[in-house]
Write a protein that holds these residues in place. Structure first.
Motif, PDB file in Angstrom:
ATOM      1  N   ARG A 299      29.128  -4.740 -21.948  1.00 21.05           N
ATOM      2  CA  ARG A 299      29.230  -4.748 -20.490  1.00 21.05           C
ATOM      3  C   ARG A 299      29.727  -6.132 -20.086  1.00 21.05           C
ATOM      4  O   ARG A 299      29.056  -7.140 -20.309  1.00 21.05           O
ATOM      5  N   GLY A 300      30.932  -6.166 -19.537  1.00 20.86           N
ATOM      6  CA  GLY A 300      31.509  -7.412 -19.069  1.00 20.86           C
ATOM      7  C   GLY A 300      31.524  -7.443 -17.560  1.00 20.86           C
ATOM      8  O   GLY A 300      31.182  -6.463 -16.896  1.00 20.86           O
TER       9      GLY A 300
ATOM     10  N   THR B 204      36.634  -6.465 -22.129  1.00 17.20           N
ATOM     11  CA  THR B 204      35.761  -5.293 -21.988  1.00 17.20           C
ATOM     12  C   THR B 204      36.499  -3.992 -22.268  1.00 17.20           C
ATOM     13  O   THR B 204      36.027  -3.150 -23.041  1.00 17.20           O
TER      14      THR B 204
ATOM     15  N   GLY C 275      34.350  -0.833 -23.151  1.00 15.90           N
ATOM     16  CA  GLY C 275      33.101  -1.190 -22.491  1.00 15.90           C
ATOM     17  C   GLY C 275      33.112  -0.886 -21.009  1.00 15.90           C
ATOM     18  O   GLY C 275      34.070  -0.342 -20.460  1.00 15.90           O
TER      19      GLY C 275
ATOM     20  N   PHE D  94      32.906  -2.328 -17.162  1.00 14.75           N
ATOM     21  CA  PHE D  94      33.271  -3.553 -16.454  1.00 14.75           C
ATOM     22  C   PHE D  94      32.638  -3.557 -15.068  1.00 14.75           C
ATOM     23  O   PHE D  94      32.733  -2.582 -14.318  1.00 14.75           O
TER      24      PHE D  94
END
Length: 322
Positions: free
Chosen positions: A5-6, A31, A36, A38
């Motif tokens: 998780r960015g 991400t 992932g 964002f």
């Protein structure tokens, strides 16, 4: 293995410029290249400097560039709200916890007193001179007397017994000496919560696993790691990308011309040109060519990102317009 998780967390105190876009793009690519999630968070906790219309403009500029997010102030998400000014109760709860653990103390030093030690060695360059600890050992009676005439800020007692070490995703191994930077402010005298505390609470609450941000915040990381530890929260991985600099050696700003995304857009520069230009600067392309952010995802190689500041010469800026 759980997905990363960015996040990207702009401060709506001015128009988005290419320096902001640089960090946003690289955080987004980090991400998205790992499939992932964002997160977009608006860091408007310093109310006097921030304006709602600039927050709205930032969202529009990022979307124009072709960046998207899975959670944010405009679309919500499981960890809402995504605007810091709406999360004050969380910061106050953290303050209470730190106070209970004896990790904070009131500081009555005036701005003039702090400036008087400005010639002292800087422990953490982006944070100013190391605090001398003037108010750390005041007795309860001394604190009471001073509180009657001045509202104090609150400082965190930085551990001065051990070095702080972490591995940065861009800059490599980092070691900061014990007590680097001294005791730092977590709440200003005017009641505004500091960036250091707010960002730690938000990243932990939103389960951010990876933080990619500008190298100007590298020196903030040790302080944030101390807060993560004091609050019993898991720290994310960090990666600090180099800053874009003007030919005068200073951070790219208005004095170097109009580098705002709004200005570039008005001048007819396409988002594809900006994305391709930034990707070239980041070592992701061998030569400058326009392309979309989405086209970069499968080719993203973080190890190719330069480690040193990038000077934007006039010839480089002209590439955007030709």
């Amino acid at each position: 293995m759980s997905k990363i998780r960015g996040r990207f967390a702009p401060t709506p105190s001015g128009l988005m410029h290419v320096g902001n876009a640089w960090t946003a793009l690289l955080a987004w690519l980090q991400t998205r290249s790992q499939s992932g999630q964002f997160v977009l968070r608006m860091e408007d906790i310093d109310g006097p400097r921030c304006r709602p219309e600039l927050a709205a403009a930032a969202l529009a500029d990022l979307r124009w560039l072709g960046l998207d997010w899975d959670e944010g102030p405009d679309i919500g998400g499981p960890y809402a709200p995504y605007t810091q000014s709406e999360r004050i109760r969380l910061y106050e709860a953290a303050m209470d916890k730190l106070l209970e653990h004896g990790a904070l103390y009131p500081c009555f030093c005036s701005r003039a007193e702090l400036l008087a030690v400005a010639s002292a060695p800087h422990g953490l360059s982006s944070e100013g001179p190391t605090y001398a600890g003037t108010c750390r050992h005041l007795s309860p009676e001394q604190q009471r007397i001073r509180s009657a005439v001045k509202t104090p800020s609150m400082r965190f007692k930085a551990d001065d017994s051990a070095s702080i070490r972490f591995e940065d995703g861009i800059s490599g191994s980092q070691v900061f000496p014990p007590g680097a930077g001294g005791d730092f402010v977590v709440r200003r005298a005017d009641g505004i919560i500091s960036y250091q505390l707010a960002v730690v609470i938000d990243d932990a609450a939103m389960k951010i696993t990876d933080v990619l941000r500008g190298a100007d915040l590298l020196d903030s990381t040790p302080r944030q790691l101390l807060l993560y530890e004091a609050l019993g929260l898991p720290a994310p991985r960090f990666a600090h990308v180099p800053l874009l600099m003007g030919e005068d050696g200073k951070r790219l700003a208005k004095r170097h011309g109009d580098t705002s995304l709004a200005g570039l857009r008005a001048a007819g520069v396409t988002p594809e040109r900006i994305i391709g230009w930034l990707a070239y600067l980041a070592g992701q392309l061998n030569r400058f060519e326009p392309l979309t952010a989405a086209e970069l995802i499968s080719h993203f190689k973080p190890h190719l990102i330069p480690k040193e500041p990038i000077t934007i010469h006039d010839s480089l800026m002209k590439q955007l317009y030709n």
